[in-house]
Write a protein that holds these residues in place. Structure first.
Motif, short mmCIF file in Angstrom:
data_model
loop_
_atom_site.label_atom_id
_atom_site.label_comp_id
_atom_site.label_asym_id
_atom_site.label_seq_id
_atom_site.Cartn_x
_atom_site.Cartn_y
_atom_site.Cartn_z
N MET A 1 -8.95 -8.77 -3.86
CA MET A 1 -7.69 -8.08 -4.12
C MET A 1 -6.54 -9.02 -4.47
SD MET A 1 -8.45 -5.03 -4.28
CE MET A 1 -6.85 -4.47 -4.85
N PHE B 1 -16.82 -7.09 1.21
CA PHE B 1 -15.54 -6.94 0.50
C PHE B 1 -14.38 -6.63 1.45
CE2 PHE B 1 -12.57 -3.77 -1.37
CZ PHE B 1 -11.91 -4.60 -2.28
N GLY C 1 -12.10 3.95 -2.65
CA GLY C 1 -12.45 3.28 -3.89
C GLY C 1 -13.94 3.39 -4.09
N GLY D 1 -10.51 1.34 -8.33
CA GLY D 1 -9.41 1.47 -7.37
C GLY D 1 -8.78 2.86 -7.46
N HIS E 1 -4.44 2.13 5.99
CA HIS E 1 -4.58 3.04 4.86
C HIS E 1 -4.16 4.47 5.16
CE1 HIS E 1 -6.31 0.44 1.80
NE2 HIS E 1 -6.99 -0.17 2.76
N HIS F 1 -8.74 -8.05 1.02
CA HIS F 1 -10.18 -7.79 0.88
C HIS F 1 -10.75 -8.69 -0.22
CE1 HIS F 1 -9.16 -4.44 3.29
NE2 HIS F 1 -8.64 -3.70 2.33
N LEU G 1 0.85 -1.20 0.00
CA LEU G 1 0.00 0.00 0.00
C LEU G 1 0.88 1.24 0.00
CD1 LEU G 1 -2.78 -0.53 2.67
CD2 LEU G 1 -3.10 -0.07 0.26
C1 HEC Z 1 -4.75 -4.75 7.81
C2 HEC Z 1 -4.59 -3.80 6.78
C3 HEC Z 1 -5.80 -3.22 6.07
C4 HEC Z 1 -6.96 -2.75 6.63
C5 HEC Z 1 -7.34 -2.72 8.10
C6 HEC Z 1 -7.76 -2.29 5.55
N1 HEC Z 1 -7.11 -2.47 4.36
FE1 HEC Z 1 -7.77 -1.95 2.51
N2 HEC Z 1 -6.11 -2.70 1.64
C7 HEC Z 1 -5.05 -3.24 2.33
C8 HEC Z 1 -4.05 -3.68 1.39
C9 HEC Z 1 -2.72 -4.34 1.75
C10 HEC Z 1 -4.54 -3.37 0.11
C11 HEC Z 1 -3.84 -3.61 -1.26
C12 HEC Z 1 -4.27 -4.90 -1.85
C13 HEC Z 1 -3.59 -6.11 -1.23
O1 HEC Z 1 -2.37 -6.18 -1.22
O2 HEC Z 1 -4.32 -6.97 -0.72
C14 HEC Z 1 -5.84 -2.74 0.31
C15 HEC Z 1 -6.64 -2.30 -0.72
C16 HEC Z 1 -7.85 -1.67 -0.56
C17 HEC Z 1 -8.68 -1.18 -1.63
C18 HEC Z 1 -8.38 -1.27 -3.12
C19 HEC Z 1 -7.56 -0.12 -3.55
C20 HEC Z 1 -7.13 -0.14 -5.00
O3 HEC Z 1 -6.77 0.95 -5.47
O4 HEC Z 1 -7.13 -1.16 -5.63
C21 HEC Z 1 -9.79 -0.64 -1.06
C22 HEC Z 1 -10.96 0.03 -1.78
C23 HEC Z 1 -9.65 -0.78 0.38
N3 HEC Z 1 -8.46 -1.41 0.64
C24 HEC Z 1 -10.59 -0.35 1.29
C25 HEC Z 1 -10.49 -0.57 2.67
C26 HEC Z 1 -11.49 -0.16 3.62
C27 HEC Z 1 -12.79 0.56 3.29
C28 HEC Z 1 -11.06 -0.56 4.85
C29 HEC Z 1 -11.73 -0.44 6.20
C30 HEC Z 1 -13.11 -0.80 6.32
C31 HEC Z 1 -9.77 -1.22 4.67
N4 HEC Z 1 -9.46 -1.20 3.34
C32 HEC Z 1 -9.02 -1.75 5.70
C33 HEC Z 1 -4.93 -3.37 3.71
C34 HEC Z 1 -5.89 -3.03 4.63
#
Ligand code: HEC
Length: 358
Positions: A289, A230, A351, A271, A342, A251, A114
């Motif tokens: 993802m 998701f 997103g 995204g 994030h 996700h 990220l």
């Molecule tokens: C523990 C870490 C973590 C948490 C907590 C988290 N995310 Fe993420 N998120 C990620 C990672 C890492 C990615 C990049 C994709 C991957 O490597 O799986 C991502 C990708 C995304 C993406 C896609 C972005 C793109 O440009 O493709 C979205 C939308 C997103 N997250 C939304 C959320 C939302 C809304 C929440 C809270 C409700 C959240 N995430 C909580 C780690 C997290």
């Protein structure tokens, strides 16, 4: 816990001397005080298996010693070694299992997965309606995975203490979420095909005349359920810092969101984080993802581009309909649970989902 256990065992051994001198009365005193001591270990928050085992073995040893008093010293020694030897071996087995689990759920870094947040992701102020829905979502998110998070933390952060506190030596009733394979595992993910996925190049729908329409509750519910599914809160894992996250599962949407009156033809994730410009991922499956990172992307169509600008101004769901179809763009915003990974602020747009509906 080990030291507390040894202390109680020492007391028990002293008490076990009584029946030798005052046979029946001594035995009664031993049994009553032994039960009291065992009960006490439970009362003060921990069950100490070696103490309870030791008490039980001492009782058996005393019964044998009644007939063969000469064996008494050996028996006393034997039961102490037996009780502690057994629980140590049991504890070692437990330690090996913990080591295996640590390998299966290692710390991973989010840094390279990220990018750190860009300055502007607005809006941070939500409309009053939006805030209410958002708040509900936050509550649902925070209820979902505390036990697993606690287990992952214990797995990585309490190595030494665990040995002393581990199930072999003391099972604390209140605070302890003892890591277990079953508690850490996440349900298997089934492949879920989209009914009619968006093609990579120009959809025929774009030519139709579309008109904007008001959003009803059903659609908000459908989108809300989709986002919750998701982000996959059970898969968040334990967050120590951005370099150390354990047990994270990307996700992924597990099932197609629908309501009584509406069903979905396609959902594309828009995204905003991993590419220079906003993109829509193209996939036959529901957004996940782990697959989308390698999936092809397409530029946003006119509806999505215009819709995104509205989402950035605090709207949450843009809906249009044509003679046969509906299309819809819904925001995915940062709740407080997303901020650790994030960065940025609560309410940030991370997103969107771009839907076509029947
Ligand atoms: C523990 C870490 C973590 C948490 C907590 C988290 N995310 Fe993420 N998120 C990620 C990672 C890492 C990615 C990049 C994709 C991957 O490597 O799986 C991502 C990708 C995304 C993406 C896609 C972005 C793109 O440009 O493709 C979205 C939308 C997103 N997250 C939304 C959320 C939302 C809304 C929440 C809270 C409700 C959240 N995430 C909580 C780690 C997290």
């Amino acid at each position: 816990m080990l030291y507390a256990g040894l202390f109680f065992s020492f007391l028990l051994t002293l008490l076990a001397l009584l029946p030798l001198r005052f046979s029946t009365v001594g035995m009664r005193i031993f049994v009553v005080s032994g039960l009291f001591l065992s009960g006490f270990t439970i009362y003060f928050g921990a069950i100490l298996p070696p103490v309870i085992l030791h008490f039980f073995l001492l009782f058996v040893a005393l019964e044998i010693a009644k007939k063969r008093p000469r064996l008494y010293p050996i028996l006393i020694l034997g039961v102490a070694v037996g009780a502690y030897g057994f629980t140590t071996l049991y504890g070692l087995g437990d330690q090996l299992e913990m080591a295996r689990l640590r390998k299966e759920y290692p710390y991973e870094s989010m840094e390279d997965r990220l990018p750190s947040p860009p300055a502007e992701r607005g809006p941070h102020e939500l409309s009053p309606d939006g805030e209410a829905r958002f708040f509900d979502q936050e509550i649902l998110l925070s209820n979902s995975s505390q036990k697993r998070i606690q287990m992952l933390e214990n797995l990585h952060e309490e190595k030494v203490e665990r040995f002393i506190n581990g199930p072999g030596f003391g099972i604390s009733r209140m605070r302890y979420a003892t890591p277990s394979r079953k508690g850490l595992e996440l349900e298997p993910v089934e492949l879920w095909q989209q009914p009619s996925p968006t093609p990579l190049t120009g959809s025929s729908l774009e030519a139709e005349p579309w008109t904007r329409r008001p959003v009803d509750d059903d659609l908000f519910k459908l989108h809300g359920a989709g986002v919750l599914d998701f982000v996959n809160p059970r898969g968040f894992g334990y967050f120590k810092d951005r370099q150390h996250v354990a047990g994270f599962q990307s996700h992924l949407m597990r099932k197609m969101p629908l309501t009584d009156t509406r069903s979905v033809d396609s959902i594309d994730l828009v995204g905003l984080l991993l590419h220079e410009k906003p993109v829509a991922y193209v996939s036959d499956e529901l957004p996940r993802m782990d697959k989308l990172r390698q999936a092809p992307t397409r530029p946003l169509n006119d509806f999505e581009t215009a819709g995104l600008a509205k989402l950035r101004k605090a709207e949450d769901l843009i809906v249009e309909s044509s003679s046969t179809k509906m299309r819809m763009l819904g925001s995915i915003r940062s709740t407080k649970q997303c901020l650790e990974c994030h960065g940025g602020q609560r309410g940030d747009l991370l997103g969107a989902f771009s839907y076509t509906l029947k």
